[in-house]
Design a protein around this motif. Structure first.
Motif, mmCIF file in Angstrom:
data_model
loop_
_atom_site.group_PDB
_atom_site.id
_atom_site.type_symbol
_atom_site.label_atom_id
_atom_site.label_comp_id
_atom_site.label_asym_id
_atom_site.label_seq_id
_atom_site.Cartn_x
_atom_site.Cartn_y
_atom_site.Cartn_z
ATOM 1 N N GLN A 16 -40.675 -108.156 124.967
ATOM 2 C CA GLN A 16 -39.535 -108.131 124.047
ATOM 3 C C GLN A 16 -39.916 -108.621 122.652
ATOM 4 O O GLN A 16 -39.123 -108.514 121.726
ATOM 5 N N THR A 17 -41.124 -109.130 122.507
ATOM 6 C CA THR A 17 -41.593 -109.530 121.179
ATOM 7 C C THR A 17 -42.725 -108.630 120.686
ATOM 8 O O THR A 17 -43.364 -108.935 119.683
ATOM 9 N N ASP A 18 -42.951 -107.520 121.370
ATOM 10 C CA ASP A 18 -43.939 -106.535 120.939
ATOM 11 C C ASP A 18 -43.305 -105.666 119.852
ATOM 12 O O ASP A 18 -42.278 -105.024 120.089
ATOM 13 N N GLU A 19 -43.902 -105.647 118.652
ATOM 14 C CA GLU A 19 -43.296 -104.938 117.515
ATOM 15 C C GLU A 19 -43.064 -103.464 117.791
ATOM 16 O O GLU A 19 -42.003 -102.931 117.478
ATOM 17 N N ASP A 20 -44.055 -102.793 118.358
ATOM 18 C CA ASP A 20 -43.908 -101.356 118.605
ATOM 19 C C ASP A 20 -42.804 -101.063 119.616
ATOM 20 O O ASP A 20 -42.011 -100.137 119.434
ATOM 21 N N LEU A 21 -42.749 -101.850 120.668
ATOM 22 C CA LEU A 21 -41.703 -101.663 121.671
ATOM 23 C C LEU A 21 -40.336 -101.971 121.076
ATOM 24 O O LEU A 21 -39.364 -101.263 121.323
ATOM 25 N N LEU A 22 -40.279 -102.998 120.268
ATOM 26 C CA LEU A 22 -39.027 -103.376 119.611
ATOM 27 C C LEU A 22 -38.549 -102.275 118.663
ATOM 28 O O LEU A 22 -37.360 -101.918 118.655
ATOM 29 N N LEU A 23 -39.465 -101.704 117.892
ATOM 30 C CA LEU A 23 -39.095 -100.600 116.994
ATOM 31 C C LEU A 23 -38.588 -99.399 117.791
ATOM 32 O O LEU A 23 -37.619 -98.747 117.401
ATOM 33 N N GLN A 24 -39.241 -99.126 118.903
ATOM 34 C CA GLN A 24 -38.806 -98.012 119.761
ATOM 35 C C GLN A 24 -37.405 -98.283 120.310
ATOM 36 O O GLN A 24 -36.548 -97.401 120.331
ATOM 37 N N ALA A 25 -37.162 -99.509 120.738
ATOM 38 C CA ALA A 25 -35.841 -99.871 121.264
ATOM 39 C C ALA A 25 -34.773 -99.772 120.174
ATOM 40 O O ALA A 25 -33.657 -99.291 120.426
ATOM 41 N N LEU A 26 -35.107 -100.168 118.948
ATOM 42 C CA LEU A 26 -34.161 -100.059 117.835
ATOM 43 C C LEU A 26 -33.871 -98.598 117.504
ATOM 44 O O LEU A 26 -32.748 -98.247 117.134
ATOM 45 N N ARG A 27 -34.872 -97.747 117.648
ATOM 46 C CA ARG A 27 -34.669 -96.316 117.427
ATOM 47 C C ARG A 27 -33.662 -95.739 118.420
ATOM 48 O O ARG A 27 -32.982 -94.778 118.132
ATOM 49 N N HIS A 28 -33.622 -96.353 119.590
ATOM 50 C CA HIS A 28 -32.814 -95.803 120.679
ATOM 51 C C HIS A 28 -31.590 -96.638 121.013
ATOM 52 O O HIS A 28 -31.066 -96.545 122.123
ATOM 53 N N LEU A 30 -30.933 -100.261 120.412
ATOM 54 C CA LEU A 30 -30.901 -101.717 120.396
ATOM 55 C C LEU A 30 -30.309 -102.165 119.063
ATOM 56 O O LEU A 30 -30.618 -101.595 118.018
ATOM 57 N N LEU A 31 -29.454 -103.150 119.104
ATOM 58 C CA LEU A 31 -28.824 -103.649 117.887
ATOM 59 C C LEU A 31 -29.709 -104.707 117.237
ATOM 60 O O LEU A 31 -30.412 -105.460 117.926
ATOM 61 N N LEU A 32 -29.643 -104.786 115.920
ATOM 62 C CA LEU A 32 -30.443 -105.785 115.203
ATOM 63 C C LEU A 32 -30.107 -107.201 115.642
ATOM 64 O O LEU A 32 -30.975 -108.066 115.667
ATOM 65 N N ARG A 33 -28.866 -107.441 115.991
ATOM 66 C CA ARG A 33 -28.486 -108.793 116.398
ATOM 67 C C ARG A 33 -29.194 -109.226 117.687
ATOM 68 O O ARG A 33 -29.227 -110.405 118.012
ATOM 69 N N ASP A 34 -29.762 -108.260 118.416
ATOM 70 C CA ASP A 34 -30.423 -108.568 119.680
ATOM 71 C C ASP A 34 -31.936 -108.754 119.556
ATOM 72 O O ASP A 34 -32.609 -108.954 120.558
ATOM 73 N N ILE A 35 -32.454 -108.686 118.335
ATOM 74 C CA ILE A 35 -33.902 -108.859 118.190
ATOM 75 C C ILE A 35 -34.214 -110.325 117.900
ATOM 76 O O ILE A 35 -33.382 -111.045 117.344
ATOM 77 N N PRO A 36 -35.407 -110.769 118.285
ATOM 78 C CA PRO A 36 -35.786 -112.158 117.977
ATOM 79 C C PRO A 36 -35.775 -112.405 116.464
ATOM 80 O O PRO A 36 -36.134 -111.530 115.668
ATOM 81 N N LYS A 37 -35.346 -113.575 116.072
ATOM 82 C CA LYS A 37 -35.179 -113.920 114.646
ATOM 83 C C LYS A 37 -36.455 -113.777 113.833
ATOM 84 O O LYS A 37 -36.412 -113.501 112.644
ATOM 85 N N GLU A 38 -37.614 -113.955 114.471
ATOM 86 C CA GLU A 38 -38.861 -113.864 113.698
ATOM 87 C C GLU A 38 -39.110 -112.455 113.158
ATOM 88 O O GLU A 38 -39.954 -112.253 112.297
ATOM 89 N N PHE A 39 -38.364 -111.475 113.649
ATOM 90 C CA PHE A 39 -38.527 -110.102 113.167
ATOM 91 C C PHE A 39 -37.603 -109.778 111.998
ATOM 92 O O PHE A 39 -37.651 -108.683 111.455
ATOM 93 N N LEU A 40 -36.771 -110.727 111.616
ATOM 94 C CA LEU A 40 -35.894 -110.508 110.469
ATOM 95 C C LEU A 40 -36.675 -110.791 109.192
ATOM 96 O O LEU A 40 -36.511 -111.800 108.525
ATOM 97 N N ARG A 41 -37.546 -109.844 108.884
ATOM 98 C CA ARG A 41 -38.358 -109.911 107.668
ATOM 99 C C ARG A 41 -38.445 -108.493 107.111
ATOM 100 O O ARG A 41 -38.307 -107.510 107.831
ATOM 101 N N GLN A 42 -38.652 -108.418 105.809
ATOM 102 C CA GLN A 42 -38.526 -107.144 105.110
ATOM 103 C C GLN A 42 -39.425 -106.044 105.659
ATOM 104 O O GLN A 42 -38.972 -104.922 105.871
ATOM 105 N N ASP A 43 -40.697 -106.320 105.912
ATOM 106 C CA ASP A 43 -41.591 -105.250 106.361
ATOM 107 C C ASP A 43 -41.148 -104.676 107.706
ATOM 108 O O ASP A 43 -41.147 -103.457 107.896
#
Length: 136
Positions: A16-28, A30-43
């Motif tokens: 759940q902290t793998d960037e690629d898997l997280l991006l894939q889940a967001l594409r399909h 997953l809501l931003l509110r459900d991602i770990p806070k450390e991923f709330l960065r511009q890039d």
């Protein structure tokens, strides 16, 4: 599925902290509110919005005001009128960015185009005008 669905919840915490898997889940879904806070960065958010422009609407106003994020949302292949309106509301300078104007001409609301283009520096841009005319 909204909220990421049951499959996301089944993934072990290290996945759940793998960037690629997280991006894939967001594409399909997953809501931003459900991602770990450390991923709330511009890039990371820029890459997320590239894959799912609708995520821009979930961002706080502070993030929506960030020009690079607003631009990514507008030019994303799945952007729509609602995203265009919100992005231009927070970043009016997008109307002077050719790539953003092209995306709005391609996928935007015709009435919005009629407001945007008359005072635009892109009225003499053939590609912009071809897209705008095709939409009207």
């Amino acid at each position: 599925k909204p909220g990421g669905g049951p499959m996301w919840k089944l993934a072990p915490s290290n996945l759940q902290t793998d960037e690629d898997l997280l991006l894939q889940a967001l594409r399909h879904g997953l809501l931003l509110r459900d991602i770990p806070k450390e991923f709330l960065r511009q890039d990371f958010l820029q890459r997320a919005v590239q894959g799912n422009a609708q995520l821009y609407l979930e961002l706080t106003q502070q993030w929506q005001r960030q020009f690079p994020l607003a631009l990514e949302a507008v030019v994303a292949p799945d952007s729509n009128s609602q995203i265009h309106h919100r992005a231009l509301q927070h970043c009016p300078s997008l109307q002077h960015h050719r790539q953003a104007v092209l995306a709005i001409c391609d996928r935007g609301d015709v009435s919005f185009l009629q407001e945007l283009l008359p005072n635009s520096q892109f009225c003499d841009d053939l590609e912009v005008m071809l897209l705008a005319i095709a939409r009207d």
